[in-house]
Design a protein around this motif. Structure first.
Motif, PDB file in Angstrom:
ATOM      1  N   MET A  78       0.841  -1.196   0.000  1.00 39.03           N
ATOM      2  CA  MET A  78       0.000   0.000   0.000  1.00 39.03           C
ATOM      3  C   MET A  78       0.877   1.247   0.000  1.00 39.03           C
ATOM      4  O   MET A  78       1.788   1.380   0.814  1.00 39.03           O
ATOM      5  CB  MET A  78      -0.913   0.003   1.236  1.00 39.03           C
ATOM      6  N   LEU A  79       0.598   2.128  -0.919  1.00 43.26           N
ATOM      7  CA  LEU A  79       1.334   3.383  -1.008  1.00 43.26           C
ATOM      8  C   LEU A  79       0.302   4.505  -1.044  1.00 43.26           C
ATOM      9  O   LEU A  79      -0.428   4.663  -2.020  1.00 43.26           O
ATOM     10  CB  LEU A  79       2.218   3.417  -2.255  1.00 43.26           C
ATOM     11  N   LEU A  80       0.233   5.285   0.037  1.00 40.25           N
ATOM     12  CA  LEU A  80      -0.767   6.333   0.171  1.00 40.25           C
ATOM     13  C   LEU A  80      -0.147   7.707  -0.061  1.00 40.25           C
ATOM     14  O   LEU A  80       0.890   8.037   0.536  1.00 40.25           O
ATOM     15  CB  LEU A  80      -1.385   6.300   1.576  1.00 40.25           C
ATOM     16  N   LEU A  81      -0.791   8.491  -0.898  1.00 42.14           N
ATOM     17  CA  LEU A  81      -0.419   9.884  -1.091  1.00 42.14           C
ATOM     18  C   LEU A  81      -1.477  10.726  -0.393  1.00 42.14           C
ATOM     19  O   LEU A  81      -2.666  10.627  -0.704  1.00 42.14           O
ATOM     20  CB  LEU A  81      -0.377  10.229  -2.584  1.00 42.14           C
ATOM     21  N   ALA A  82      -1.051  11.533   0.585  1.00 47.99           N
ATOM     22  CA  ALA A  82      -1.983  12.338   1.371  1.00 47.99           C
ATOM     23  C   ALA A  82      -1.730  13.815   1.130  1.00 47.99           C
ATOM     24  O   ALA A  82      -0.595  14.237   0.883  1.00 47.99           O
ATOM     25  CB  ALA A  82      -1.831  12.016   2.856  1.00 47.99           C
ATOM     26  N   MET A  83      -2.805  14.594   1.220  1.00 41.93           N
ATOM     27  CA  MET A  83      -2.677  16.041   1.055  1.00 41.93           C
ATOM     28  C   MET A  83      -3.761  16.738   1.862  1.00 41.93           C
ATOM     29  O   MET A  83      -4.825  16.170   2.121  1.00 41.93           O
ATOM     30  CB  MET A  83      -2.780  16.430  -0.420  1.00 41.93           C
ATOM     31  N   ASP A  84      -3.465  17.964   2.270  1.00 39.76           N
ATOM     32  CA  ASP A  84      -4.452  18.751   3.017  1.00 39.76           C
ATOM     33  C   ASP A  84      -4.224  20.222   2.732  1.00 39.76           C
ATOM     34  O   ASP A  84      -3.086  20.703   2.810  1.00 39.76           O
ATOM     35  CB  ASP A  84      -4.348  18.482   4.522  1.00 39.76           C
ATOM     36  N   THR A  85      -5.317  20.935   2.409  1.00 39.35           N
ATOM     37  CA  THR A  85      -5.238  22.380   2.159  1.00 39.35           C
ATOM     38  C   THR A  85      -6.333  23.120   2.930  1.00 39.35           C
ATOM     39  O   THR A  85      -6.741  24.207   2.548  1.00 39.35           O
ATOM     40  CB  THR A  85      -5.380  22.682   0.657  1.00 39.35           C
ATOM     41  N   ALA A  86      -6.810  22.537   4.030  1.00 44.38           N
ATOM     42  CA  ALA A  86      -7.902  23.137   4.784  1.00 44.38           C
ATOM     43  C   ALA A  86      -7.456  24.242   5.734  1.00 44.38           C
ATOM     44  O   ALA A  86      -8.288  25.005   6.223  1.00 44.38           O
ATOM     45  CB  ALA A  86      -8.644  22.056   5.581  1.00 44.38           C
ATOM     46  N   THR A  87      -6.172  24.307   6.019  1.00 40.83           N
ATOM     47  CA  THR A  87      -5.618  25.352   6.877  1.00 40.83           C
ATOM     48  C   THR A  87      -4.627  26.154   6.030  1.00 40.83           C
ATOM     49  O   THR A  87      -4.428  25.853   4.847  1.00 40.83           O
ATOM     50  CB  THR A  87      -4.908  24.755   8.100  1.00 40.83           C
ATOM     51  N   PRO A  88      -3.988  27.176   6.578  1.00 40.85           N
ATOM     52  CA  PRO A  88      -2.980  27.900   5.785  1.00 40.85           C
ATOM     53  C   PRO A  88      -1.819  27.030   5.313  1.00 40.85           C
ATOM     54  O   PRO A  88      -1.060  27.451   4.437  1.00 40.85           O
ATOM     55  CB  PRO A  88      -2.500  28.990   6.756  1.00 40.85           C
ATOM     56  N   ALA A  89      -1.674  25.851   5.855  1.00 39.62           N
ATOM     57  CA  ALA A  89      -0.595  24.957   5.433  1.00 39.62           C
ATOM     58  C   ALA A  89      -0.991  24.151   4.200  1.00 39.62           C
ATOM     59  O   ALA A  89      -2.075  23.568   4.147  1.00 39.62           O
ATOM     60  CB  ALA A  89      -0.212  24.009   6.558  1.00 39.62           C
ATOM     61  N   VAL A  90      -0.124  24.126   3.204  1.00 35.95           N
ATOM     62  CA  VAL A  90      -0.257  23.220   2.058  1.00 35.95           C
ATOM     63  C   VAL A  90       0.665  22.054   2.360  1.00 35.95           C
ATOM     64  O   VAL A  90       1.888  22.195   2.357  1.00 35.95           O
ATOM     65  CB  VAL A  90       0.140  23.914   0.747  1.00 35.95           C
ATOM     66  N   THR A  91       0.097  20.901   2.650  1.00 35.69           N
ATOM     67  CA  THR A  91       0.890  19.786   3.160  1.00 35.69           C
ATOM     68  C   THR A  91       0.615  18.512   2.372  1.00 35.69           C
ATOM     69  O   THR A  91      -0.539  18.193   2.052  1.00 35.69           O
ATOM     70  CB  THR A  91       0.616  19.578   4.674  1.00 35.69           C
ATOM     71  N   VAL A  92       1.684  17.798   2.045  1.00 33.48           N
ATOM     72  CA  VAL A  92       1.624  16.570   1.237  1.00 33.48           C
ATOM     73  C   VAL A  92       2.547  15.542   1.873  1.00 33.48           C
ATOM     74  O   VAL A  92       3.608  15.888   2.401  1.00 33.48           O
ATOM     75  CB  VAL A  92       2.067  16.837  -0.217  1.00 33.48           C
ATOM     76  N   ALA A  93       2.161  14.274   1.819  1.00 35.64           N
ATOM     77  CA  ALA A  93       3.011  13.213   2.357  1.00 35.64           C
ATOM     78  C   ALA A  93       2.799  11.919   1.592  1.00 35.64           C
ATOM     79  O   ALA A  93       1.721  11.679   1.035  1.00 35.64           O
ATOM     80  CB  ALA A  93       2.723  12.988   3.851  1.00 35.64           C
ATOM     81  N   LEU A  94       3.837  11.100   1.569  1.00 34.57           N
ATOM     82  CA  LEU A  94       3.777   9.775   0.960  1.00 34.57           C
ATOM     83  C   LEU A  94       4.088   8.756   2.042  1.00 34.57           C
ATOM     84  O   LEU A  94       5.099   8.864   2.745  1.00 34.57           O
ATOM     85  CB  LEU A  94       4.783   9.661  -0.180  1.00 34.57           C
ATOM     86  N   HIS A  95       3.204   7.759   2.175  1.00 33.94           N
ATOM     87  CA  HIS A  95       3.315   6.785   3.258  1.00 33.94           C
ATOM     88  C   HIS A  95       3.183   5.382   2.671  1.00 33.94           C
ATOM     89  O   HIS A  95       2.255   5.096   1.911  1.00 33.94           O
ATOM     90  CB  HIS A  95       2.199   7.025   4.269  1.00 33.94           C
ATOM     91  N   GLY A  96       4.140   4.500   2.991  1.00 37.82           N
ATOM     92  CA  GLY A  96       4.057   3.132   2.487  1.00 37.82           C
ATOM     93  C   GLY A  96       5.351   2.390   2.669  1.00 37.82           C
ATOM     94  O   GLY A  96       6.170   2.734   3.528  1.00 37.82           O
ATOM     95  N   ASP A  97       5.569   1.369   1.843  1.00 40.41           N
ATOM     96  CA  ASP A  97       6.769   0.535   1.917  1.00 40.41           C
ATOM     97  C   ASP A  97       7.877   1.136   1.071  1.00 40.41           C
ATOM     98  O   ASP A  97       7.631   1.806   0.065  1.00 40.41           O
ATOM     99  CB  ASP A  97       6.467  -0.885   1.399  1.00 40.41           C
ATOM    100  N   ASP A  98       9.123   0.885   1.456  1.00 41.99           N
ATOM    101  CA  ASP A  98      10.271   1.309   0.665  1.00 41.99           C
ATOM    102  C   ASP A  98      10.291   0.552  -0.658  1.00 41.99           C
ATOM    103  O   ASP A  98      10.043  -0.660  -0.706  1.00 41.99           O
ATOM    104  CB  ASP A  98      11.577   1.039   1.409  1.00 41.99           C
TER     105      ASP A  98
END
Length: 238
Positions: free
Chosen positions: A1-21
């Protein structure tokens, strides 16, 4: 499983990738592979896609390897919140992969409580509140039993109208820091804005436990700040 997450609901523009190497042969536990965040309340649309590209590049992965998307559903101001939701929906449709929605305040709670664990100022093992800036002298808020369990909210209120038992709890988030006279237990040393890394980790936990995650529906809680001007002067042909 490789999840790409993002959030723009606050002043922060934030992105992350979570999963196996990539290429790991011993099947290590999924973890945060890369993350990016920039606080700028007026440039969500400009900053989000470069952040996605940067996170994928740092992790050495491609978008077509992503198996699921996680997006913060707010609550948050209309324009900023829509940027993340629409981008996640577009990626999901283009790649034919699921898009999961998680409350932005849940991500802040998870990040703050994780950061507070073992902190000399005290952890957030017990009840606490998350509050973000809702503008109009209001806050979006939710109450938590622990970093994974929301017990009330999200809601939007003027800080002075919050129940006393809520306002006096330990509090995290930019909204709590704006009103220290109300949130007397505000923890300024803990994360104040949305965290895509926390959203991804929380989503991965719940998916691994067999939970069904919510659809990515925005939580506005009130009407947009923008209004259609009234009193247009009628124009007719001569």
């Amino acid at each position: 499983m490789l999840l790409l997450a993002m959030d723009t609901a606050t002043p922060a523009v934030t992105v992350a990738l979570h999963g196996d190497d990539a290429g790991a042969s011993d099947a290590p536990a999924p973890r945060l592979l890369a993350a990016a965040a920039q606080v700028d309340a007026r440039r969500h649309g400009e900053l989000l896609l470069p952040a996605v590209d940067r996170v994928l590049g740092e992790a050495g992965r491609e978008l077509d390897e992503v198996t699921g998307l996680v997006v913060g559903t707010g609550p948050g101001p209309y324009t900023g919140l829509r940027v993340g939701l629409v981008t996640a929906a577009a990626f999901g449709a283009a790649r034919g992969i699921p898009v999961y929605g998680l409350c932005t305040l849940d991500g802040i709670a998870f990040a703050a409580a994780s950061a507070a664990a073992g902190d000399s100022a005290g952890d957030l093992a017990g009840p606490f509140v998350v509050a973000t800036d809702a503008r109009r002298k209001e806050v979006y808020w939710a109450r938590y039993a622990d970093r994974r369990t929301r017990v009330s909210g999200p809601a939007v209120d003027r800080p002075a109208d919050l129940p006393r038992e809520v306002a006096e709890l330990p509090a995290v988030g930019a909204g709590a820091l704006l009103y220290p006279e109300i949130f007397t237990g505000a923890r300024g040393e803990l994360p104040a804005h949305a965290s895509a890394a926390a959203l991804a980790a929380l989503a991965a936990e719940r998916l691994a436990a067999g939970e069904e995650l919510p659809a990515p529906r925005p939580q506005y809680l009130r009407r947009p700040d923008a209004r259609v001007p009234a009193g247009y002067k009628a124009v007719t042909r001569a």
